[in-house]
Design a protein around this motif. Sequence first.
Motif, short mmCIF file in Angstrom:
data_model
loop_
_atom_site.label_atom_id
_atom_site.label_comp_id
_atom_site.label_asym_id
_atom_site.label_seq_id
_atom_site.Cartn_x
_atom_site.Cartn_y
_atom_site.Cartn_z
N ARG A 55 0.81 -1.23 0.00
CA ARG A 55 0.00 0.00 0.00
C ARG A 55 0.83 1.26 0.00
NH1 ARG A 55 -1.93 -3.65 3.24
NH2 ARG A 55 -0.79 -2.80 4.99
N ARG A 56 2.15 1.13 -0.20
CA ARG A 56 3.05 2.28 -0.10
C ARG A 56 2.75 3.32 -1.18
NH1 ARG A 56 8.92 3.22 1.43
NH2 ARG A 56 9.70 1.30 0.49
N ASN A 57 2.59 4.56 -0.76
CA ASN A 57 2.31 5.66 -1.68
C ASN A 57 3.38 6.73 -1.60
OD1 ASN A 57 -0.09 4.71 -2.73
ND2 ASN A 57 -1.31 5.61 -1.10
N LEU A 58 3.63 7.37 -2.73
CA LEU A 58 4.56 8.49 -2.78
C LEU A 58 3.75 9.73 -3.10
CD1 LEU A 58 7.59 7.83 -5.15
CD2 LEU A 58 7.62 8.13 -2.70
N ILE A 59 4.00 10.83 -2.40
CA ILE A 59 3.41 12.09 -2.84
C ILE A 59 4.54 12.93 -3.41
CG2 ILE A 59 2.12 14.15 -2.21
CD1 ILE A 59 0.74 12.62 -0.08
N VAL A 60 4.41 13.29 -4.68
CA VAL A 60 5.44 14.06 -5.37
C VAL A 60 4.86 15.43 -5.68
CG1 VAL A 60 6.97 14.13 -7.35
CG2 VAL A 60 6.34 11.94 -6.37
N ARG A 61 5.64 16.47 -5.38
CA ARG A 61 5.19 17.84 -5.58
C ARG A 61 6.10 18.55 -6.55
NH1 ARG A 61 2.23 21.81 -2.85
NH2 ARG A 61 3.06 23.87 -3.32
N ARG A 62 5.50 19.30 -7.44
CA ARG A 62 6.30 20.14 -8.35
C ARG A 62 5.53 21.42 -8.61
NH1 ARG A 62 6.41 18.17 -14.49
NH2 ARG A 62 7.57 20.11 -14.55
N ILE A 63 6.24 22.40 -9.16
CA ILE A 63 5.61 23.68 -9.47
C ILE A 63 5.44 23.75 -10.99
CG2 ILE A 63 5.82 26.18 -9.31
CD1 ILE A 63 5.63 24.96 -6.59
N VAL A 64 4.18 23.89 -11.41
CA VAL A 64 3.91 24.02 -12.84
C VAL A 64 3.30 25.39 -13.08
CG1 VAL A 64 2.67 23.06 -14.81
CG2 VAL A 64 3.47 21.55 -13.01
N GLN A 65 3.99 26.22 -13.83
CA GLN A 65 3.54 27.58 -14.16
C GLN A 65 3.09 28.34 -12.90
OE1 GLN A 65 0.52 26.71 -17.00
NE2 GLN A 65 1.97 26.20 -18.61
N GLY A 66 3.92 28.26 -11.89
CA GLY A 66 3.66 29.01 -10.67
C GLY A 66 2.62 28.38 -9.76
N GLU A 67 2.09 27.25 -10.19
CA GLU A 67 1.06 26.59 -9.38
C GLU A 67 1.60 25.26 -8.86
OE1 GLU A 67 -2.32 26.63 -7.47
OE2 GLU A 67 -1.94 28.20 -8.98
N GLY A 68 1.46 25.02 -7.56
CA GLY A 68 1.94 23.76 -7.00
C GLY A 68 1.05 22.61 -7.43
N VAL A 69 1.66 21.52 -7.86
CA VAL A 69 0.89 20.34 -8.27
C VAL A 69 1.43 19.14 -7.50
CG1 VAL A 69 0.34 18.79 -10.18
CG2 VAL A 69 0.47 21.23 -10.57
N GLU A 70 0.52 18.38 -6.88
CA GLU A 70 0.94 17.19 -6.15
C GLU A 70 0.26 15.97 -6.74
OE1 GLU A 70 0.27 17.56 -1.99
OE2 GLU A 70 1.55 19.33 -1.85
N ARG A 71 1.01 14.90 -6.86
CA ARG A 71 0.41 13.65 -7.33
C ARG A 71 0.80 12.53 -6.40
NH1 ARG A 71 0.27 12.21 -13.59
NH2 ARG A 71 -0.97 10.53 -12.71
N THR A 72 -0.14 11.63 -6.18
CA THR A 72 0.12 10.47 -5.33
C THR A 72 0.31 9.25 -6.23
OG1 THR A 72 -1.35 11.47 -3.73
CG2 THR A 72 -0.72 9.18 -3.34
N PHE A 73 1.38 8.54 -6.04
CA PHE A 73 1.64 7.34 -6.83
C PHE A 73 1.70 6.11 -5.93
CE2 PHE A 73 3.68 10.78 -9.24
CZ PHE A 73 3.10 10.60 -10.48
N PRO A 74 0.88 5.08 -6.19
CA PRO A 74 1.05 3.82 -5.47
C PRO A 74 2.34 3.17 -6.01
CG PRO A 74 -1.09 3.95 -6.57
CD PRO A 74 -0.25 5.03 -7.14
N MET A 75 3.33 2.97 -5.16
CA MET A 75 4.63 2.53 -5.65
C MET A 75 4.58 1.15 -6.29
SD MET A 75 7.54 3.92 -3.13
CE MET A 75 8.83 3.77 -4.36
N HIS A 76 3.64 0.32 -5.86
CA HIS A 76 3.59 -1.04 -6.39
C HIS A 76 2.67 -1.17 -7.60
CE1 HIS A 76 6.06 -3.18 -3.48
NE2 HIS A 76 5.64 -2.28 -2.62
N SER A 77 2.08 -0.05 -8.04
CA SER A 77 1.18 -0.10 -9.19
C SER A 77 1.95 -0.47 -10.45
CB SER A 77 0.49 1.25 -9.37
OG SER A 77 -0.14 1.28 -10.62
N PRO A 78 1.39 -1.33 -11.29
CA PRO A 78 2.06 -1.64 -12.55
C PRO A 78 2.12 -0.43 -13.49
CG PRO A 78 -0.08 -2.72 -12.42
CD PRO A 78 0.19 -2.13 -11.09
#
Lengths: 127, 212
Positions: A55-78
Amino acid sequence: MDLIDQLERELGKQDLPPVHPGDSVDVHYLIREGEKERIQVFSGTVISIQGRGIRRNLIVRRIVQGEGVERTFPMHSPRVQDVVITRRGDVRRAKLYYLRDREAEKVRRADLAAAEAAEAASSDDAE
Amino acid sequence: MTLILGRKIGMTQFFAEDGTVFGCTVLEAGPCTVMQVRTPERDGYHALQWGFEDVKESRANKPQRAQAATLSVAPKRFLREQRLAAAPEQAVGDVVKADAFAEGDLVDVTGTTKGRGFAGTIKRHGFARGPKTHGSMNYRRPGSIGCSAYPGRVFKGKRMSGHFGAKRHTTKNLQVVKVDAERGLLFVRGAVPGHRGSFVQIQTARTGVKKG
């Protein structure tokens, strides 16, 4: 060992990269566009790792055009094909949620500076 | 119609090939032995009595020990009958294992739900609660249970607080997502009644399937 833990170990991916909070990563994620599938790279900072086992998840954050964007990735997902660590982070906590405020602050300052510069430019024109 | 007795191991996540993720329950299924065949001549109906999980000789009671001894198997902890419309193909001593089911099969899982003790109407029947503050004294109360002069009584079956859970329940049409024949494990999509380690009966889904 608990049978569930053992099963999760067997069913999950065998070679996960040793990602830590604060690392800069490129996540290779398989997306579907109509009929075709292609790999999209999402690069940003790992601000949180949650869950254990499969069930391990990663939350990755980046800045796109001045707006913060976060995505959650299940690490074991194919669908998560690869997680490449581009830079090691040096952080002192496990959850870097403070980056949300810090980056917002930075953006606000940049906007303010831009607005002031624009104002200064317009008043110059008037003279 | 296949029936297999087993135990609930616990829940985990399962990834489908296309990346869809869902919760799944891991069940220990079998091996189960036919302990007895019920016949219309002797018992008045057709049925198979299945037994799951060996128990120490000294732990079983005398009739169970005697029954197991005639089959020369260990006495079983969990015995259940499977009613049949006609005489069964199986004979006493036959064994069924987890590989009786295949990936994609639909199954019904019967077990005993978790006991919640004496529960209020909110937990037991999903009633809404009252306001927490502003002088409210109606936080988790059930509210009105009927009218005064007419009908002047509380209707039978009015949902109230009381004992909740620890009751037989069947979850229907769960999809088998994986079969581990080696260890006798079944992975089914979704939740199953009972706590971890509780006994369950797994059988081919009834809906749309003819009796037999």
